[in-house]
Scaffold this motif. Structure first.
Motif, short mmCIF file in Angstrom:
data_model
loop_
_atom_site.label_atom_id
_atom_site.label_comp_id
_atom_site.label_asym_id
_atom_site.label_seq_id
_atom_site.Cartn_x
_atom_site.Cartn_y
_atom_site.Cartn_z
N LEU A 1 0.82 -1.21 0.00
CA LEU A 1 0.00 0.00 0.00
C LEU A 1 0.85 1.26 0.00
N ASP B 1 2.48 1.62 -3.42
CA ASP B 1 1.47 2.04 -4.39
C ASP B 1 1.15 3.52 -4.25
N THR B 2 0.92 3.98 -3.01
CA THR B 2 0.51 5.37 -2.79
C THR B 2 1.63 6.33 -3.17
N PHE C 1 2.12 5.99 -7.16
CA PHE C 1 1.00 6.57 -7.90
C PHE C 1 1.01 8.09 -7.76
N ILE D 1 4.49 6.09 4.10
CA ILE D 1 4.45 6.58 2.72
C ILE D 1 5.59 7.55 2.47
N ASP E 1 -3.02 12.69 0.14
CA ASP E 1 -3.57 11.33 0.12
C ASP E 1 -4.93 11.24 0.81
N GLY F 1 -4.11 5.01 -3.51
CA GLY F 1 -3.17 3.91 -3.77
C GLY F 1 -3.87 2.60 -4.04
N ARG G 1 -5.64 2.66 -13.19
CA ARG G 1 -4.30 2.53 -12.62
C ARG G 1 -3.74 1.11 -12.72
#
Length: 844
Positions: free
Chosen positions: A622, A625-626, A629, A669, A756, A777, A784
């Motif tokens: 996660l 991804d966050t 992205f 993150i 986010d 994410g 995506r």
């Protein structure tokens, strides 16, 4: 009926179990169990109460059958071990080695991880420490205490511990079960995995005994240890010189020197490890390739104080001579092999101490005991950090190749680890001809487990679950013990269709551990047995705020790592048996990860690199991804900044010289945004975080760390002093109202602020010249998904190469049942610069 909790053990242990009440002891069912089952067991097969064997009868009638569900299998009569059968021979895995018995003051440990050391290669080649053959090697390990010797009170059965071993006797660790002295084991802190813990004992013993053991030819420098009264920071402003700082021993010498107050702490190492060693406490890192004269000149520029302590963690002939020249009269040089400086070259006022770090030797045992009483707290607090690790494949069978790599000096700044319990059969069991009609899939059965030995017998019906793979070999997932293949039955009433999960039954309800259905695999999916799952603040947002307004009951969880156990139609990669990590998403309950098995798209699985543990891999999906992205997905209101990712052609270093600001740099993150920014070439990389995490974030790639407690105006002013160019990219990994507005103030016209959560920016500030994008994410989203597929193809190599590092972790107790407490800690802001991880197989 509510399960009764009792222990199968000796009468005193049974009587001591608090859950084994008088009422429970006198039920006919339990009475019969102990009368007929336990009395025939030899001592070695008796497990104390804390193993929590759950006896669950359908009803308490004496004649009713029952099941046993256990955390650990019974101790087998034999074990797998890595043997050196003769002098100058080869290490060979055998599966008929005796299991050592714990004597008075000793414990028996089920070894989950063992560390490799070059000394075992010396034993193979020269016979060093080989009193007799065949012998089992290994000097350190980590695992679970499963049996106590007489008089042991300091640890309990079920404790997770790391410990020293000793090659050549019953304390050796290249085996699945080993004994050791109870007062030389250390309970593993919650923030360490077995793998990280197994990397500690030898290196720490060598470092600590070299610094703090009394001076002698085979002792140490005789310093006051930091765990003694007034020992912390005892040597403030005294310099120390460490040769081989990136070695396993050198890393601990650096950290102990920091805790003891030494300054400056100067070390030699490969300069590629300079940032990492500085994060441990080194103040200066000199290139290990410099000649002695250049090293001495560099040291004189750093300090003119005399060096009374030199520690040579390499102890080659040239490093010993370099260290000896730096050493001041009256000082001590500690070396880790025999002296290579001729007597004629030595000075009577310079002492050389060759440390032999075996804590079981009488003159060192007391020092080691005192150290072991305090050392767990130092790791728990973060004052000490274990070495980086690389986990070898094939369990004990992978050790020989690992020792070859150590001997060739192919391993730098990390420790090699093997998993004894993952040692494969040399000839895997095969289903008999009459059973070859079984199809690939999951099966469950009640198996009669039968063992016989002189004077006793044990016959127990045990409910087990097995995985049958195409070549008809068997992998047992709920009962890790050899069971005859012919006992597997493929009848519909015996097929298990549910697994344990952590369920949120209602909106704002309380979590429950319960059974959930196992999904049928769709084409393109794989079934993954979860070994570790990551927690995230978003879990709390769903629990406490009903984020996403999902349907209840539901299972949460966005990250997992485990073993692929079944393939859906059309899947060619990954393969059955591969270790993989993958994302989940709350609106697709097939993928959410707070359960023992997950069905996920094969193209969103990445293989776990060999240098990462399952716990570490479970922290990735996660947050990666966050972060990715937010930086690289095309720019729109729900995506990212549209940059070129570093795994695409032309993306690596593309944004050289451009500044970036990351708010919340120490968040999970934020740490990944820092590392991606480094790979993309951004500079300066300015992280806003607590200053206590400054060195750590700089080791990840931040060039500057700015105090998060500054006012918005002071923050903007500080960043303008650092960045020579306008800041056109700000990533807010915290995304509360204050940070979003501060980030918007920092952002230059034409730039992008990535957040986010939904925007909380004051309307009066909003300008058409500043773009705000709220990243989600979610790699399952159609817009995506293709980007995520390409990213997951590249992600493993980034971690394998060392270009990318995982977050710090803390492993929660009690598996899935420990997650609610972790979510509460996230929600109350108690977690900083680390990620919480739970292990579904350890669910009680």
């Amino acid at each position: 009926m509510t399960p009764l909790c009792c222990g199968i053990g000796t009468p005193p242990l049974i009587q001591a179990c608090p859950l084994f009440s008088r009422a429970h002891r006198h039920t006919p069912f339990i009475s019969r169990l102990f009368a007929q089952k336990v009395k025939h067991l030899p001592q070695r097969h008796i497990h104390p109460p804390s193993l929590r064997k759950l006896i669950t009868p359908a009803n308490p009638s004496i004649n009713q059958p029952f099941q046993i569900s256990t955390m650990f299998p019974p101790i087998p009569p034999k074990q797998k071990a890595l043997l050196l059968k003769e002098a100058h021979g080869k290490y060979v895995v055998v599966d008929e080695a005796d299991i050592p018995q714990p004597g008075r003051g000793e414990v028996l440990i089920r070894e989950e991880a063992t560390g490799l050391n070059l000394v075992d290669k010396f034993t193979q080649e020269t016979g060093l420490f080989a009193a007799k053959y065949p012998l089992i090697g290994g000097w350190e390990g980590a695992g679970v205490v499963i049996q106590l010797g007489e008089g042991v009170r300091s640890v309990a059965v079920g404790d997770r511990v790391f410990h020293s071993g000793r090659s050549g006797d019953k304390y050796a660790t290249y085996q699945q079960y080993t004994t050791t002295l109870a007062d030389l084991v250390v309970k593993i802190p919650r923030n360490l995995s077995y793998d990280r813990a197994a990397a500690i004992p030898v290196a720490l013993n060598t470092a600590a005994l070299g610094l703090y053991a009394p001076p002698s030819e085979r002792g140490g420098a005789g310093l006051i240890s930091p765990w003694q009264s007034e020992g912390h920071s005892q040597y403030v402003d005294q310099p120390i010189f460490i040769l081989g700082g990136s070695s396993s021993v050198g890393q601990f010498v650096i950290q102990l020197a920091r805790i003891s107050g030494f300054a400056p702490i100067i070390t030699t190492a490969s300069l590629k490890n300079a940032d990492y060693l500085k994060s441990l406490g080194a103040t200066h890192v000199l290139d290990r390739k410099l000649p002695t004269s250049a090293i001495r000149s560099a040291i004189k520029e750093i300090t003119t104080k005399p060096f009374k302590i030199v520690y040579d963690a390499m102890a080659f002939e040239d490093t010993q001579h370099t260290g000896y020249e730096v050493l001041a009269p009256g000082g001590t040089m500690v070396i880790v092999t025999s002296p290579k400086i001729a007597e004629s070259e030595r000075s009577p006022d310079k002492h050389i101490s060759f440390i032999f770090a075996d804590p079981t030797i009488p003159d060192r045992t007391e020092i080691a005991r005192n150290m072991y009483k305090h050392i767990s707290g130092l790791f728990a607090s973060g004052e000490l950090k274990p070495n980086h690790i690389e986990v070898l494949p094939n369990g004990l069978a992978g050790i020989a190749e690992g020792l070859e790599r150590l001997a060739k000096w192919e391993v730098s700044a990390r420790k090699l680890i093997a998993h004894p319990q993952e040692t494969a059969f040399q000839q895997p069991p095969r289903v008999p001809e009459r059973r070859q009609a079984l199809q690939s899939g999951l099966y469950s059965a009640t198996v009669t487990h039968e063992r016989e030995a002189p004077g006793w017998a044990w016959y127990t019906d045990v409910y087990v679950t097995a995985m049958v793979i195409p070549d008809y070999s068997l992998t047992f997932s709920h009962f890790p013990y050899e069971v005859a293949a012919e006992n597997i039955r493929n009848s519909p009433d015996r097929t298990k269709r549910s697994w344990t999960a952590l369920v949120l039954p209602t909106k704002f309800g309380e979590f429950e551990v319960r059974e959930v259905a196992v999904p049928e695999l769709a084409p393109g999916e794989v079934l993954v047995r979860a070994e570790a799952v990551g927690l995230n603040p978003s879990d709390g947002y769903v629990k406490y705020r009903d984020l996403f307004s999902p349907e209840y009951p539901l299972v949460l969880g966005w990250d997992a790592a485990g073993v692929v156990v079944q393939l859906g139609e059309g899947v060619t990669s990954p393969a059955t048996g591969d270790k993989a990590f993958h994302p989940g998403v709350v609106y697709n309950q097939r993928t959410t990860t707070f359960k023992q098995y997950n069905a996920v798209p094969a193209d969103l699985c990445a293989k776990v690199p060999s240098n990462l543990t399952m716990d570490e891999a479970a922290t990735i999906p996660l947050v990666f991804d966050t972060a990715a992205f937010g930086l690289y997905v095309k720019a729109d209101t729900r995506s990212g900044a549209g940059l070129t990712p570093p795994w695409e052609e032309g993306g690596l270093g593309k944004y050289s010289g451009q500044p970036i600001v990351i708010l919340g740099g120490s968040s999970s993150i934020g740490q990944f945004v820092i590392q991606l920014a480094r790979l993309s070439g951004f500079t300066p990389i300015i992280a806003v975080a607590s200053l206590k995490n400054e060195e750590y974030l700089k080791s990840r790639g931040a060039t500057h760390v700015v105090d998060r407690n500054l006012s918005s105006s002071d923050l903007s002013a500080t960043i303008k002093e650092i960045a020579e160019e306008p800041v056109r990219l700000v990533f807010d990994a915290v995304s509360v109202k204050e940070t979003q507005n501060a980030g918007y103030d920092i952002l230059a016209p034409g730039g992008t602020l990535v957040i986010d959560t939904r925007s909380k920016i004051s309307t009066e500030k909003v300008s058409v010249e500043k773009h705000v994008t709220a990243v989600v994410g979610d790699p399952f989203a159609p817009d995506r998904h293709q980007f995520a597929v390409e990213m997951f193809k590249a992600i493993s190599s980034l971690f394998q190469s060392g270009d990318f590092k995982v977050n710090r972790i803390e492993v929660l107790a009690n598996g899935l049942a420990g997650i609610p407490e972790g979510i509460t800690r996230y929600n109350s802001g108690q977690i900083s610069a680390k990620k919480l991880v739970a292990r579904p197989p350890e669910t009680l």
